[in-house]
Design an enzyme around this catalytic site. Structure first.
Site, PDB file in Angstrom:
ATOM      1  N   ASP A   1      73.514 -71.143  -9.275  1.00 17.45           N
ATOM      2  CA  ASP A   1      72.357 -71.816  -8.680  1.00 17.45           C
ATOM      3  C   ASP A   1      71.116 -70.936  -8.759  1.00 17.45           C
ATOM      4  O   ASP A   1      71.202 -69.721  -9.004  1.00 17.45           O
ATOM      5  CB  ASP A   1      72.707 -72.131  -7.216  1.00 17.45           C
ATOM      6  CG  ASP A   1      71.957 -73.328  -6.669  1.00 17.45           C
ATOM      7  OD1 ASP A   1      70.975 -73.764  -7.294  1.00 17.45           O
ATOM      8  OD2 ASP A   1      72.348 -73.823  -5.589  1.00 17.45           O
ATOM      9  N   MET A   2      69.952 -71.508  -8.508  1.00 20.76           N
ATOM     10  CA  MET A   2      68.678 -70.763  -8.498  1.00 20.76           C
ATOM     11  C   MET A   2      67.710 -71.628  -7.721  1.00 20.76           C
ATOM     12  O   MET A   2      67.276 -72.667  -8.213  1.00 20.76           O
ATOM     13  CB  MET A   2      68.230 -70.600  -9.952  1.00 20.76           C
ATOM     14  CG  MET A   2      67.141 -69.604 -10.229  1.00 20.76           C
ATOM     15  SD  MET A   2      65.484 -70.286 -10.021  1.00 20.76           S
ATOM     16  CE  MET A   2      64.495 -68.971 -10.659  1.00 20.76           C
ATOM     17  N   ASN A   3      67.397 -71.215  -6.494  1.00 22.25           N
ATOM     18  CA  ASN A   3      66.759 -72.160  -5.577  1.00 22.25           C
ATOM     19  C   ASN A   3      65.304 -71.907  -5.221  1.00 22.25           C
ATOM     20  O   ASN A   3      64.833 -72.400  -4.199  1.00 22.25           O
ATOM     21  CB  ASN A   3      67.581 -72.227  -4.283  1.00 22.25           C
ATOM     22  CG  ASN A   3      68.832 -73.068  -4.480  1.00 22.25           C
ATOM     23  OD1 ASN A   3      68.741 -74.233  -4.831  1.00 22.25           O
ATOM     24  ND2 ASN A   3      69.984 -72.481  -4.281  1.00 22.25           N
TER      25      ASN A   3
ATOM     26  N   LYS B   1      79.496 -72.320 -10.391  1.00 24.68           N
ATOM     27  CA  LYS B   1      78.222 -73.038 -10.285  1.00 24.68           C
ATOM     28  C   LYS B   1      77.163 -71.969 -10.038  1.00 24.68           C
ATOM     29  O   LYS B   1      77.198 -71.283  -9.012  1.00 24.68           O
ATOM     30  CB  LYS B   1      78.275 -74.028  -9.121  1.00 24.68           C
ATOM     31  CG  LYS B   1      76.979 -74.800  -8.907  1.00 24.68           C
ATOM     32  CD  LYS B   1      77.176 -75.829  -7.793  1.00 24.68           C
ATOM     33  CE  LYS B   1      75.888 -76.532  -7.418  1.00 24.68           C
ATOM     34  NZ  LYS B   1      76.067 -77.407  -6.247  1.00 24.68           N
TER      35      LYS B   1
ATOM     36  N   CYS C   1      72.568 -74.669 -12.390  1.00 17.80           N
ATOM     37  CA  CYS C   1      71.974 -75.457 -11.317  1.00 17.80           C
ATOM     38  C   CYS C   1      70.724 -74.723 -10.866  1.00 17.80           C
ATOM     39  O   CYS C   1      70.672 -73.493 -10.914  1.00 17.80           O
ATOM     40  CB  CYS C   1      72.991 -75.554 -10.173  1.00 17.80           C
ATOM     41  SG  CYS C   1      72.345 -76.325  -8.683  1.00 17.80           S
TER      42      CYS C   1
ATOM     43  N   ARG D   1      62.695 -70.828   0.622  1.00 17.63           N
ATOM     44  CA  ARG D   1      63.972 -70.967   1.325  1.00 17.63           C
ATOM     45  C   ARG D   1      64.432 -69.621   1.901  1.00 17.63           C
ATOM     46  O   ARG D   1      65.595 -69.274   1.835  1.00 17.63           O
ATOM     47  CB  ARG D   1      65.032 -71.506   0.361  1.00 17.63           C
ATOM     48  CG  ARG D   1      66.130 -72.309   1.006  1.00 17.63           C
ATOM     49  CD  ARG D   1      67.270 -72.521   0.016  1.00 17.63           C
ATOM     50  NE  ARG D   1      68.287 -73.391   0.555  1.00 17.63           N
ATOM     51  CZ  ARG D   1      69.519 -73.472   0.093  1.00 17.63           C
ATOM     52  NH1 ARG D   1      69.904 -72.747  -0.927  1.00 17.63           N
ATOM     53  NH2 ARG D   1      70.387 -74.288   0.617  1.00 17.63           N
TER      54      ARG D   1
ATOM     55  N   ASP E   1      81.042 -74.254  -2.456  1.00 13.96           N
ATOM     56  CA  ASP E   1      79.604 -74.086  -2.667  1.00 13.96           C
ATOM     57  C   ASP E   1      79.073 -72.957  -1.789  1.00 13.96           C
ATOM     58  O   ASP E   1      79.821 -72.085  -1.318  1.00 13.96           O
ATOM     59  CB  ASP E   1      78.903 -75.436  -2.415  1.00 13.96           C
ATOM     60  CG  ASP E   1      77.649 -75.621  -3.252  1.00 13.96           C
ATOM     61  OD1 ASP E   1      76.610 -75.073  -2.877  1.00 13.96           O
ATOM     62  OD2 ASP E   1      77.711 -76.306  -4.292  1.00 13.96           O
TER      63      ASP E   1
ATOM     64  N   TRP F   1      61.561 -82.029  -7.185  1.00 11.74           N
ATOM     65  CA  TRP F   1      62.917 -81.911  -6.657  1.00 11.74           C
ATOM     66  C   TRP F   1      63.428 -83.324  -6.297  1.00 11.74           C
ATOM     67  O   TRP F   1      62.709 -84.118  -5.691  1.00 11.74           O
ATOM     68  CB  TRP F   1      62.913 -81.027  -5.390  1.00 11.74           C
ATOM     69  CG  TRP F   1      64.271 -80.997  -4.753  1.00 11.74           C
ATOM     70  CD1 TRP F   1      65.275 -80.136  -5.039  1.00 11.74           C
ATOM     71  CD2 TRP F   1      64.770 -81.904  -3.760  1.00 11.74           C
ATOM     72  NE1 TRP F   1      66.388 -80.448  -4.294  1.00 11.74           N
ATOM     73  CE2 TRP F   1      66.104 -81.535  -3.491  1.00 11.74           C
ATOM     74  CE3 TRP F   1      64.234 -82.997  -3.085  1.00 11.74           C
ATOM     75  CZ2 TRP F   1      66.904 -82.215  -2.577  1.00 11.74           C
ATOM     76  CZ3 TRP F   1      65.042 -83.664  -2.174  1.00 11.74           C
ATOM     77  CH2 TRP F   1      66.354 -83.263  -1.920  1.00 11.74           C
TER      78      TRP F   1
ATOM     79  N   ASP G   1      69.728 -82.768  -7.245  1.00  9.22           N
ATOM     80  CA  ASP G   1      70.308 -82.788  -5.892  1.00  9.22           C
ATOM     81  C   ASP G   1      70.325 -84.200  -5.328  1.00  9.22           C
ATOM     82  O   ASP G   1      70.939 -84.442  -4.286  1.00  9.22           O
ATOM     83  CB  ASP G   1      69.481 -81.899  -4.957  1.00  9.22           C
ATOM     84  CG  ASP G   1      70.021 -80.479  -4.937  1.00  9.22           C
ATOM     85  OD1 ASP G   1      71.117 -80.244  -5.482  1.00  9.22           O
ATOM     86  OD2 ASP G   1      69.339 -79.602  -4.378  1.00  9.22           O
TER      87      ASP G   1
END
Ligand code: DGJ
Length: 742
Positions: free
Chosen positions: A479-481, A477, A527, A444, A367, A200, A549
């Site tokens: 995302d995939m965190n 956007k 993302c 997370r 966001d 990351w 990031d």
């Protein structure tokens, strides 16, 4: 471009002006690889390239055929266990427990153009004349398994796209425990293995290792292509440079677990395997079922790494990315994430947007944090409805307000995830990937929705579709965190649990396909905690991706430079952020932050209200500049000139317009030094006969001078290089003289 077949020798030759790919049917039906490299003349017979020769302690297939071993013959799609001891392209487990396969040539088909891969992203043609596809049909005589090997040769560039499909035409269930997209046996090991690895915040750093006997590999078993390694590797000759020499790039059009492996035998043959990672892969093939692998793209060049990259850039920009935005210059955006994180109100968002508008920004992106109970990381994911406490008139109202001040509106989603503190999880606790009776790990504080289930994808689609239908949303956007753990689906039987990782990605592709078809003008940016899914699979749906990031300009040099080996500038999300930078707490000049971000999609990740008036004026100039040159930055031919991974870290790159009349060169310094040496850059890709004016000193120079004598980058007044303090940088805009009036 042609695909030639010699019936007598049963040899196939795929070639265009750049490349030849030759293979043949062995006497006993297996497919052998004869040659892959620079285009060579066609010949009726290439069988002498096969080396059948006796070696002690080798196993042979037939008693009456002394030298017939698969161990030392380059295979098209090698299998283990019948004389070939290398890691195989495929492994099939039969009902009786046997793992032996024997694929024998049956027939072939040559067609114009390129068929699509059902449910999977892949390169495509817009016209049948752009490519030809060879399908080799092989059959295993014992179990009735049919194997189709697909090879597409494009009319231009050393590009071969490959994939494989397995059809169970036999009476019994089979299990595929390995099904690679590509197996490529090369006759020597005189290569370096180049891969793009990191973590990351420092994605796609270039690593080069000498190829040695044994196995070297990179891959992902995290459920996504990952920050750690990218599904792209290069084999380059040791003497190949950016501008000359042989290299082969291997790129997998896939976003899930992957393996990219080089195995060098102790007789110095090299096998490359690329495809879905076999770890935890087990696909049950019932009679009548088919399994299609993702596509792998190989690019051969004898003109160095820049040329290989440019071939990938053009292919991925024009024949992988699709839709309304693929050829369009991208809007200059402002994203509120680093400006506010979760701490925003509608009023504050409007302040950020209004200032951005007055500076020339075109798109405002809201966001994370606008939906459900999402005021922090622990709640809300899965509830894709605006939080009425924050946005009283919902997304529809906010989008309208943004449109009313003259900006387009963009919105963040993380469709694949759920927090336990969400209505979706409370209603469907069994919709996450989890193993019965075991605890589930989180990342997370979020859990991964089981996208292998259509009803889960349907539910997320409905929530997103409602918002996009009701509100004026121009950009998403996605995302995939987090990475996947405890990969298990409550909806699949025990003997299909090895399919979940791949079925998950198919679900992601399905949702992308549905949304991009229903909303063709919406620009999608992929993302995954920055660049954890920056891969060709997602480029098919989203023509740009958030590169990292880490928005620090100096860090971004390495990240964007490494990314450029496979991916075009138009795909790299790149923003100017504040100093001290939020990831590394470094101060870099505002112009350097922009000079790096111009070589990407360009935008801002800050609150412009918080900049000084001088800085705001500078931002206005930057935006004006980017509007003038963004087509050149994003769609020009990109050249790497000086690597941040070598020497003192000074970086240089450039873009050249198709007509070679305009070029922009970026030069970036890390630490300044006293009384620095003189410096010049040897430019590339210019027209030697054009006379270019230099924006820095107003002088004019012929293209051949700039490419051979070089562009002087030493500062005349300071005795220093043009960048004169730490993290300084400069852009040189060079225009062919007859274009000066434009
Ligand atoms: C990770 C992304 O990379 C960031 O840009 C931001 O969108 C956050 N997620 C939001 O949670």
């Amino acid at each position: 471009m042609s695909i030639l077949f010699n019936e007598k020798t049963r040899t196939f030759h795929l070639c265009n002006d750049s490349v030849s790919y030759i293979m043949t049917v062995l006497p006993r039906g297996q497919m052998a690889q004869l040659y892959f490299g620079r285009k060579i003349h066609h010949s009726e017979d290439f069988s002498h390239l096969l080396e059948f020769s006796f070696r002690p302690m080798t196993s042979y297939l037939y008693e009456n055929d002394g030298d017939y071993t698969l161990e030392h013959i380059s295979q098209e799609y090698g299998v283990f266990g019948s004389t070939d001891y290398r890691d195989p392209a495929a492994e099939i487990i039969h009902k009786n427990g046997s793992r032996i396969s024997d694929f024998r040539y049956d027939s072939f088909l040559i067609q114009k153009g390129k068929p699509c891969l059902p449910g999977l992203p892949a390169t495509y043609t817009e016209d049948d004349s752009e490519a030809q596809t060879l399908t080799l049909i092989l059959k295993d005589p014992v179990n009735g398994l049919m194997l189709k090997l697909f090879y597409t040769i494009f009319s231009e560039g050393g590009i071969i796209a490959r994939s494989a499909a397995f059809m169970n035409e036999g009476p019994e269930d089979l299990h595929l425990s390995r099904a690679m997209s590509l197996c490529m046996d090369l006759p020597d090991r005189n290569y370096e293995f180049v891969h793009f690895s990191g973590a990351w915040g420092r994605e796609r750093h270039m690593k080069t290792r000498v190829l040695e006997q044994g196995i070297q590999s990179v891959g992902s078993v995290r459920g996504h292509s990952s920050h750690n390694h990218n599904p792209f590797v290069i084999l380059k000759r040791p003497d190949a440079t950016e501008f000359q020499g042989e290299a082969i790039g291997f790129s997998l059009v896939y976003s899930g677990n992957f393996l990219a492996q080089a195995e060098v035998s102790t007789h110095d043959e090299t096998r490359i395997l690329l495809g879905i990672h076999p770890h935890w892969f087990d696909w049950k093939l019932e009679p009548g079922e088919t399994f299609q692998t993702p596509e792998a793209v190989m690019v051969y060049t004898d003109k160095g790494l820049n040329h290989m990259s440019q071939t990938f850039h053009k292919l991925y920009q024009t024949r992988l990315a699709r839709g309304y935005w693929k050829d369009k210059a991208r809007p200059i955006l402002i994203n509120n994430w680093e400006a506010t994180y979760f701490d925003f109100t509608e009023e504050r968002l409007m302040e950020i947007a209004s200032k951005a508008k007055s500076c020339g920004v075109e798109l405002f992106v809201l966001d994370d944090g606008w939906f459900g109970g999402r005021r922090h990381e622990k709640a809300g994911l899965g509830d894709w409805v605006a939080n009425p406490g924050l946005l009283p008139e919902g997304i529809t109202g906010l989008a309208q307000k943004i449109e009313d001040i003259g900006l387009k509106f963009g919105l963040w989603f993380e469709p694949e995830m759920v927090n336990k503190d969400s209505d979706l999880y409370r209603k469907h606790p069994d919709w996450i990937l989890k193993v019965p009776d075991r605890s589930s790990s989180h990342g997370r504080f979020q859990y991964v929705l089981d996208f292998s289930r259509t009803e889960v994808v349907d539910c997320i689609y409905e929530m997103m579709e409602k918002i996009l239908s009701e509100a004026k949303v121009s950009y998403i956007k996605w995302d995939m965190n987090r990475s996947i753990t405890e990969c298990y689906s409550a909806a699949l039987p025990a003997d299909r649990q090895g399919e979940v990782f791949h079925r998950y990605i198919l679900g992601v592709y399905d949702l992308y396909e549905r949304l991009t078809s229903k909303f063709p003008k919406v620009l999608f940016e992929s993302c995954a905690s920055g660049g954890a899914r920056f891969d060709p699979g997602l480029l098919y749906y989203a023509p740009q991706g958030w590169t990292s990031d880490d928005t620090d300009a100096a860090e971004r040099l390495k990240i964007q430079y490494g990314t450029s080996y496979c991916y075009p500038v138009s795909s790299m999300g790149s923003h100017v952020s504040v100093t001290p930078n939020h990831q590394v707490f470094r101060y870099t000049p505002l112009h350097t932050r922009a000079n790096v971000a111009y070589f990407g999609t360009f935008g801002y990740e800050l609150d412009l209200n918080k900049l000084t008036e001088d800085e705001q004026e500078e931002v206005k100039e930057q935006i004006k500049f980017m509007k003038q040159y963004r087509r050149l930055f994003q769609f020009g031919t990109f050249y790497r000139l000086k690597s941040p991974f070598e020497g003192d870290g000074t970086t240089a790159w450039m873009v050249v317009s198709d007509d070679k009349k305009e070029t922009i060169v970026g030069v970036y310094k890390i630490l300044n030094g006293a009384n620095m040496p003189f410096s010049r850059l040897f430019l590339k890709g210019l027209n030697p006969d054009f006379r270019y004016s230099n924006s820095v000193d107003g002088r004019t120079h012929y293209g051949d001078e700039l490419m051979n004598a070089g562009l002087i980058t030493t500062s005349i007044n300071a005795g220093q290089e043009i960048p004169v303090c730490d993290f300084d940088s400069g852009l040189f805009i060079l225009k062919a003289e007859n274009e000066l009036s434009i």
